[in-house]
Scaffold this active site. Structure first.
Site, PDB file in Angstrom:
ATOM      1  N   ARG A   1      -5.357 -23.926   0.366  1.00  0.00           N
ATOM      2  CA  ARG A   1      -4.569 -24.189   1.586  1.00  0.00           C
ATOM      3  C   ARG A   1      -5.201 -25.239   2.488  1.00  0.00           C
ATOM      4  O   ARG A   1      -4.497 -25.827   3.307  1.00  0.00           O
ATOM      5  CB  ARG A   1      -4.346 -22.878   2.366  1.00  0.00           C
ATOM      6  CG  ARG A   1      -3.316 -21.996   1.710  1.00  0.00           C
ATOM      7  CD  ARG A   1      -3.001 -20.752   2.515  1.00  0.00           C
ATOM      8  NE  ARG A   1      -1.989 -19.974   1.796  1.00  0.00           N
ATOM      9  CZ  ARG A   1      -1.796 -18.669   1.935  1.00  0.00           C
ATOM     10  NH1 ARG A   1      -2.537 -17.983   2.786  1.00  0.00           N
ATOM     11  NH2 ARG A   1      -0.861 -18.052   1.243  1.00  0.00           N
TER      12      ARG A   1
ATOM     13  N   ASP B   1      -4.322 -15.382   7.271  1.00  0.00           N
ATOM     14  CA  ASP B   1      -3.042 -15.916   6.800  1.00  0.00           C
ATOM     15  C   ASP B   1      -2.365 -16.811   7.836  1.00  0.00           C
ATOM     16  O   ASP B   1      -1.349 -17.442   7.545  1.00  0.00           O
ATOM     17  CB  ASP B   1      -2.108 -14.760   6.409  1.00  0.00           C
ATOM     18  CG  ASP B   1      -2.608 -14.045   5.154  1.00  0.00           C
ATOM     19  OD1 ASP B   1      -3.353 -14.667   4.369  1.00  0.00           O
ATOM     20  OD2 ASP B   1      -2.263 -12.858   4.970  1.00  0.00           O
TER      21      ASP B   1
ATOM     22  N   ARG C   1       0.829  -1.215   0.000  1.00  0.00           N
ATOM     23  CA  ARG C   1       0.000   0.000   0.000  1.00  0.00           C
ATOM     24  C   ARG C   1       0.861   1.262   0.000  1.00  0.00           C
ATOM     25  O   ARG C   1       0.541   2.250  -0.663  1.00  0.00           O
ATOM     26  CB  ARG C   1      -0.946  -0.026   1.204  1.00  0.00           C
ATOM     27  CG  ARG C   1      -2.077  -1.063   1.049  1.00  0.00           C
ATOM     28  CD  ARG C   1      -2.557  -1.532   2.408  1.00  0.00           C
ATOM     29  NE  ARG C   1      -3.763  -2.331   2.370  1.00  0.00           N
ATOM     30  CZ  ARG C   1      -3.812  -3.638   2.109  1.00  0.00           C
ATOM     31  NH1 ARG C   1      -2.710  -4.298   1.824  1.00  0.00           N
ATOM     32  NH2 ARG C   1      -4.954  -4.304   2.128  1.00  0.00           N
TER      33      ARG C   1
END
Ligand code: S3P
Length: 436
Positions: free
Chosen positions: A354, A323, A27
């Site tokens: 995942r 995550d 960002r």
């Protein structure tokens, strides 16, 4: 593709500063490029994903320098200097913009490119080309963007034609910070207000940085509104350590008896540390020392080895630890009792599926783990056995298995660790340094 092994150690300890936060680094590079003037970001993450963002910005005429610097503790770190081209200063790239493996680069840049006066084509590697983009292209189209691509702009390559955008009101029902950020970025180029409502909060780095760069952004708990902006001011910023990277070493410390780790200058943004309440329920020893920081919370942690108990993870808890779920699966595989992790559907559309890759590898290692739709049920065992496992080119899956190997009696062999450079190039060196 390079392989690696991981085997039991006697303890995991020392003092450790995690690499710069990946989400914040992306960002900062983007907003710094759009600012009027030169910005400097210390402890910028120079991992492959952030380099994909920088490469794309360079292809659109932004110049920058990456150099070595010292952090507040005198340790070596990376500093990025970006020479912002101004809010309307990006130029059409000569070739397709290559986002590599980086979903954050592709989704956030789509938001910025929607408001430019030129056309862009975005491409990515095999994994990124399979990740869903309709979640971004659909709301951007609602704002007036013209986007074409595979399967009605659900997959890259995507071509986006700059157009005059208008604001929308949008609800973040899938709980994606990347999509939210793309819409907020586009909102800076749109007429009227763009408002995003979040039933469950996702990471709010974009909102915080928009304010810092002086964009017109009203950020309340569950609702953020932005308005057309003409100028961003340049910024000096120290990137906090990435909590998601630190999570692997928090887990290593908890798992290996006798371990004791001090983690320095790690980001503690409340929308990122959803792992803490879960680990607390599991009985983990973690002390948090908050430090002062104006824009993003930062602090130090002390973690000690702990015998963990099973946990139930509910759907609404997922965005704040999205995550960290692969490494949480490893911890659950070694906890007392049966853990149930619910609401994991977003894990199926990460760099790899995942749920599938973690279940497959942990089973090979002797864990008792089953997937059932978007849930995962894990019955803890006292020790893993080990074996040969695959990362499927996913950095977080790879790091999770390297940590799991520390408690696998026979150790593990992992097919591909090169992918770890996506988010954490010094992972193996840090793992080695802190292992005894
Ligand atoms: C990110 C948001 C999350 C996260 C990813 C980085 C970001 O993705 O998994 O690693 O920087 O906004 P989603 O927004 O797709 O959940």
């Amino acid at each position: 593709m390079s392989s690696a092994t991981s085997a039991p150690i006697s303890k995991f300890s020392g003092e450790y500063t995690p690499p710069g936060d990946k989400s914040i680094s992306h960002r900062l590079a983007m907003l710094g490029a759009l600012a009027s003037g030169t910005s400097q970001f210390t402890h910028f993450l120079t991992a492959a994903d952030c380099l994909s963002t920088l490469r794309a910005l360079k292809d659109m005429g932004v110049s920058y320098q990456l150099e070595k610097a010292k952090d507040s503790l005198g340790a070596d770190t990376d500093k990025l200097t970006v020479h912002g081209v101004g809010f309307s200063g990006l130029k059409k790239a000569k070739a397709p913009l290559d986002m590599g493996n980086s979903g954050t680069s592709m989704r956030l840049l789509l938001g910025i490119l929607a408001g430019q006066a030129f056309d862009s084509t975005l491409i990515g590697d095999a994994s990124l080309s399979k990740r869903p983009m309709k979640r971004v292209t659909e709301p951007l189209r609602e704002m007036g963007a013209k986007i074409s691509g595979v399967d009605d702009a659900n997959f890259a390559p995507l071509t986006i034609s700059g157009s005059q955008l208008h604001g929308i009101e949008w609800t973040n029902s899938i709980g994606s910070a990347q999509v939210k950020s793309a819409i907020l970025m586009a909102g800076l180029y749109a007429t009227r207000f763009t408002s995003v409502y979040e039933p469950v909060l996702t990471r709010d780095h974009t909102e915080r940085l928009l304010k810092l760069f002086n964009a017109t952004c009203d950020h309340r708990e569950n609702k953020t509104s932005v308005r057309k902006t003409n100028m961003l001011r340049p910024v000096q910023f120290v990137v906090p350590g990435d909590f998601s990277s630190a999570a692997f070493f928090i887990a290593a410390t908890l798992m290996v008896s006798g371990s004791d780790l001090k983690i320095v200058n790690v980001g503690l943004n409340p929308t990122r540390i959803g792992l803490f309440p879960i680990l607390k329920r599991m009985g983990a020893f973690i002390q948090i020392e908050k430090l002062d920081n104006a824009n993003e919370a930062v602090g130090n942690l002390r973690v000690k080895a702990s015998q963990l108990k099973a946990v139930t993870l509910n759907k609404d808890e997922v965005p704040a630890c999205i995550d960290e779920i692969p490494i949480l699966m490893v911890l659950c595989a070694l906890a007392d009792g049966t853990s149930v992790l619910k609401g994991l559907s977003e894990l199926r559309v990460k760099e790899t599926d995942r749920i599938r890759s973690m279940v497959e590898g942990l089973k090979v290692m002797g864990a008792k783990i089953e997937e059932q739709g978007d849930e995962c049920v894990i019955e803890g065992v006292s020790d893993l056995t080990g074996g040969t496992v695959k990362s499927y080119g996913d950095h977080r899956t790879a790091m999770s298995f390297m940590i799991a190997g520390l408690r696998a009696k026979k150790g593990i062999a992992l097919d591909d660790v090169e992918c770890i450079t996506i988010s954490y190039p010094s992972f193996q060196a840090d793992l080695k340094r802190l292992s005894a």
